[in-house]
Design an enzyme around this catalytic site. Structure first.
Site, PDB file in Angstrom:
ATOM      1  N   ASP A 310      -8.280 -28.755 -17.009  1.00 61.24           N
ATOM      2  CA  ASP A 310      -9.278 -29.817 -16.843  1.00 61.24           C
ATOM      3  C   ASP A 310     -10.511 -29.564 -17.711  1.00 61.24           C
ATOM      4  O   ASP A 310     -11.643 -29.769 -17.288  1.00 61.24           O
ATOM      5  CB  ASP A 310      -9.689 -29.982 -15.369  1.00 61.24           C
ATOM      6  CG  ASP A 310     -10.589 -31.192 -15.156  1.00 61.24           C
ATOM      7  OD1 ASP A 310     -10.377 -32.205 -15.848  1.00 61.24           O
ATOM      8  OD2 ASP A 310     -11.507 -31.120 -14.325  1.00 61.24           O
ATOM      9  N   ARG A 333     -16.738 -28.205 -22.558  1.00 60.32           N
ATOM     10  CA  ARG A 333     -16.475 -27.657 -21.215  1.00 60.32           C
ATOM     11  C   ARG A 333     -15.643 -26.396 -21.289  1.00 60.32           C
ATOM     12  O   ARG A 333     -15.713 -25.538 -20.418  1.00 60.32           O
ATOM     13  CB  ARG A 333     -15.748 -28.715 -20.385  1.00 60.32           C
ATOM     14  CG  ARG A 333     -16.547 -29.015 -19.124  1.00 60.32           C
ATOM     15  CD  ARG A 333     -16.186 -30.279 -18.501  1.00 60.32           C
ATOM     16  NE  ARG A 333     -15.069 -30.227 -17.582  1.00 60.32           N
ATOM     17  CZ  ARG A 333     -14.769 -31.227 -16.759  1.00 60.32           C
ATOM     18  NH1 ARG A 333     -15.526 -32.306 -16.753  1.00 60.32           N
ATOM     19  NH2 ARG A 333     -13.730 -31.159 -15.960  1.00 60.32           N
TER      20      ARG A 333
HETATM   21 CA    CA Z   1     -11.519 -34.198 -15.558  1.00 58.31          CA
END
Ligand code: CA
Length: 572
Positions: A310, A333
Site C-alpha cells: 500500500d 510513501r
Molecule cells: Ca492506499
C-alpha cells in the site's frame, strides 16, 4: 490612444466585478503576496512565500488575531489549506463544508454544508483538503464524489457535477487544480477497487473536457470522443485485474506552466495482495505527467512497481530549479525521495528520507527501478498450508508512509525541501480476496508499529542534490500536517499535539510555537493585507492515523478533536 483607453475601461470593469480570478493570476500565485489562490501557494506546490515581514528576528511578536470555530456536532480531521482573495478566506472543513470568512477579522460571511447521503465510504476520515478559485467561483469536492461550484460572494450553488458513484467507493477529498483554464481533479477510493483517473472540466460550467484513466487498458476521452487507451491492455496486469486496478489520484495534482504538464501521483494498485496481479501494474504507485491541452500522458515514472505494501505514490510532485534545469521532487510513501526531470520524467536522483526501508535496498538510477528485497514482500496466501494467510513480514515504512498526505515545502532561498516524515513499520500479510462493489478490496491484514520509543514524526530539511538531512526536529506523535516556508527564513508546521511551530529555515532551531487546542493536520498559509503579513492554519485532530494506526493509534488516543481556524500577525 484608443487601445489604451479600452484597456483602462477593461481594468475598471474587472475591479468593479470584484477582481475575478484568472489563470494568469493563478500562474503568478507563488510570487503575488496579497492572496493565496491555489493549493500549494502556487500550482508548482512549493509552499514558499516571498514575504519576509515576519522573520527570525521578530517572530517572538507573532500573536493570534482571530480564531473561528467550524462548529457543529461532527468534528474529526481538519486537513484544509485555506485560500485568500480580496480580503476573504475560503476554508473547507470536515463533512464537506466550506466557509467564507473575513480574512482580517475572522467574521463568518457565509457557509455551505453539503447534504451527504448515509452510505459514503471515505477510507481515511471525513476530511477535505481545500477548494479552488476561478472567475467568480469557489469550487470544492465532496465525500459523496461530487464537485460543487459556489458564487464566492454569496455561497450560492452555481453548478454541481457528479464525479462517480459513492456506493462503489468513490469519494473526493483533494483540493481541485486550475491549469490552462481547466478544473483538474482526481478520484479517491483506492481501497475499494475503483479506477484512478484525472479529469478536466470547464470550471465555469462543470462540463467535462477530458478524462484520462491512469490504469492501463482504460479508454480516455476528449470533448466526448475517444482519445486513446491508457498504456497497452494487459501489458502489466494479468487477466481482468486492470478493471479494478485502483491507482486512485486522491491527493490531487500540481501544474507547472513552464512544462504545460499536470503532475498527479497515483495510489496503490488493487487489491493490496500483489500475488493476484503479477506485473508492474502501470500506472499505479507512480507519478503521471499529463499534457493539459490534450489529456494524454506525456511521461510516467513508477515509484513502486507491483506494489505489495500500500505504498500509494500519490505524494505531490513539486517542481523546482536544480542546476539550471526544471526538476520535480517527490517524497514517496515508500520512504524514498525522488528527483525527476519535470519535462521528460527521467530519474535524476533517489535516496531514502527515513531511517529504514526494508522493501528495497535502493533505487537503481540507471534503470530507475527499485532493488527489491524479495524476502520482504508479504507472502502468497495460496502457498500457505490452509490457503488463508500468506507469510507475514515486518516492513518499513508502514503503509501510512515515510510521508503521507501532508505536503512538504521547498525554499528556493535555501535550496532545501522541508519534509514532514514519519518513522514506523508494519506487520503485514496477505489473504484471499475477490472484488465486490462497495467493499474494501485489500486482501491483506496489518498492524502499524512505531520504530522508536521517543519519536515517530520528524520535520526534515533535505538537500535534493545530496540526499543529506541538513537538520531535523523530532516529534513524539506522527506528523500529519503540511509545511510552509518563507523568505523570512522560517519554516512553519503543525503537530498532532496541537502546536503550530516555526523554525529557522537554515538551522532548524525552534523560534516560535503556539498551542491551537486540537491537533494540527493541515498546511499553514501566509499572505499580506493592509500592510501586514498574516499566517493561518486550521486545527482539528483526525485523519488516517487514529483510524488505521494500530499500535500508534493507541499512543495518540488522548488527543482531542476540534475544528477551528487560527490567524496570526505581529503585535505592534
Ligand atoms: Ca492506499
Amino acid at each position: 490612444m484608443k487601445r489604451k483607453l479600452l484597456s483602462i475601461l477593461v481594468m475598471v470593469a474587472a475591479a468593479q466585478a470584484g477582481a475575478q480570478v484568472t489563470q494568469d493570476m493563478i500562474n503568478k500565485d507563488a510570487t503575488t503576496t496579497d492572496s493565496v489562490l491555489s493549493w500549494g501557494l502556487g500550482t508548482q506546490g512549493q509552499r514558499f512565500s516571498p514575504l519576509a515581514d515576519i522573520n527570525t528576528k521578530n517572530i517572538n511578536r507573532l500573536v493570534p488575531v482571530w480564531s473561528m470555530s467550524f462548529g457543529g456536532e461532527k468534528q474529526r480531521g481538519q486537513q484544509s489549506q485555506p485560500l485568500v482573495h480580496d480580503g476573504v478566506m475560503f476554508v473547507t472543513a470536515s463533512y464537506s463544508r466550506i466557509f467564507a470568512v473575513d480574512a482580517k477579522t475572522g467574521k463568518k460571511l457565509w457557509k455551505y454544508e453539503h447534504r451527504l447521503p448515509e452510505g459514503i465510504m471515505p477510507c481515511c476520515d471525513v476530511i477535505n483538503r481545500g477548494a479552488a478559485l476561478y472567475d467568480n467561483l469557489v469550487i470544492f469536492g465532496t465525500l459523496d464524489a461530487q464537485l460543487v461550484a459556489l458564487d464566492r460572494k454569496t455561497g450560492r450553488v452555481v453548478w454541481r457535477e457528479k464525479i462517480d458513484d459513492y456506493a462503489a467507493g468513490y469519494s473526493y477529498t483533494a483540493a481541485p487544480l486550475i491549469a490552462e483554464g481547466l478544473l483538474i481533479t482526481g478520484v479517491s477510493g483506492g481501497e475499494f477497487g475503483v479506477v484512478g483517473r484525472v479529469e478536466a472540466r470547464d470550471p465555469k460550467t462543470g462540463k467535462m473536457v477530458w478524462v484520462r484513466p491512469v490504469v492501463e487498458g482504460h479508454m480516455g476521452y476528449l470533448n466526448g470522443k475517444e482519445n486513446g487507451i491508457t498504456g497497452t491492455t494487459n501489458a502489466t496486469w494479468p487477466g481482468d485485474t486492470w478493471k479494478t486496478g485502483g491507482a486512485a489520484t486522491w491527493l490531487g495534482g500540481t501544474y507547472d506552466p513552464k512544462t504545460g504538464l499536470a503532475y498527479f501521483g497515483t495510489g496503490n494498485p488493487g487489491p493490496w495482495n500483489s500475488h493476484v496481479r503479477k506485473g508492474d501494474n502501470l500506472y499505479s504507485a507512480s507519478t503521471v505527467a499529463i499534457d493539459v491541452k490534450t489529456g494524454q500522458i506525456k511521461w510516467h515514472y513508477q515509484n513502486t512497481p507491483n506494489d505489495g505494501w500500500d505504498y500509494d505514490g500519490v505524494n505531490e510532485f513539486v517542481t523546482f530549479d536544480m542546476d539550471g534545469k526544471r526538476m520535480g521532487g517527490k517524497a514517496d510513501r515508500n520512504g524514498f525521495f525522488y528527483v525527476n526531470d519535470a519535462a521528460t520524467g527521467q530519474l535524476v536522483n533517489a535516496f531514502p528520507f527515513v531511517t529504514k526501508t526494508t522493501w528495497a535496498t535502493g533505487i537503481d538510477l540507471k534503470t530507475g527501478r527499485p532493488n527489491f528485497d524479495p524476502n520482504n514482500r508479504p507472502g502468497d496466501p495460496t502457498a500457505s498450508a490452509d490457503g488463508q494467510k500468506g507469510k507475514a513480514v515486518f516492513s518499513a515504512p508502514g503503509f501510512l508512509g515515510g510521508k503521507n498526505q501532508m505536503p512538504m515545502a521547498f525554499s528556493p532561498k535555501t535550496g532545501l525541501f522541508y519534509v514532514p516524515t514519519n518513522e514506523w513499520g508494519m506487520e503485514i500479510w496477505n489473504e484471499p480476496i475477490t472484488y465486490k462493489k462497495g467493499a474494501a478490496f485489500l486482501g491483506a491484514g496489518f498492524t502499524i508499529k512505531p520504530l522508536y520509543d521517543d519519536y515517530i514524526g520528524s520535520l526534515r530539511a533535505i538537500n535534493p542534490k545530496t540526499g543529506k538531512v541538513e537538520w531535523e526536529v523530532k516529534n513524539e506523535a506522527p506528523l500529519w500536517g503540511g509545511v510552509l516556508t518563507t523568505a523570512g527564513d522560517l519554516v512553519f508546521w503543525g503537530t498532532p499535539e496541537g502546536y503550530l511551530k516555526a523554525a529557522d529555515a537554515k538551522t532548524g532551531k525552534i523560534v516560535w510555537q503556539f498551542q491551537t487546542g486540537s491537533g494540527v493536520v493541515a498546511p499553514p498559509v501566509t499572505w499580506k493585507q493592509g500592510g501586514e503579513q498574516y499566517i493561518t492554519v486550521v486545527s482539528g485532530w483526525g485523519g488516517a492515523v487514529p483510524l488505521w494506526g494500530g499500535e500508534v493509534a493507541k499512543k495518540v488516543n488522548f488527543l482531542e478533536q476540534g475544528g477551528s481556524v487560527w490567524t496570526f500577525k505581529l503585535m505592534k
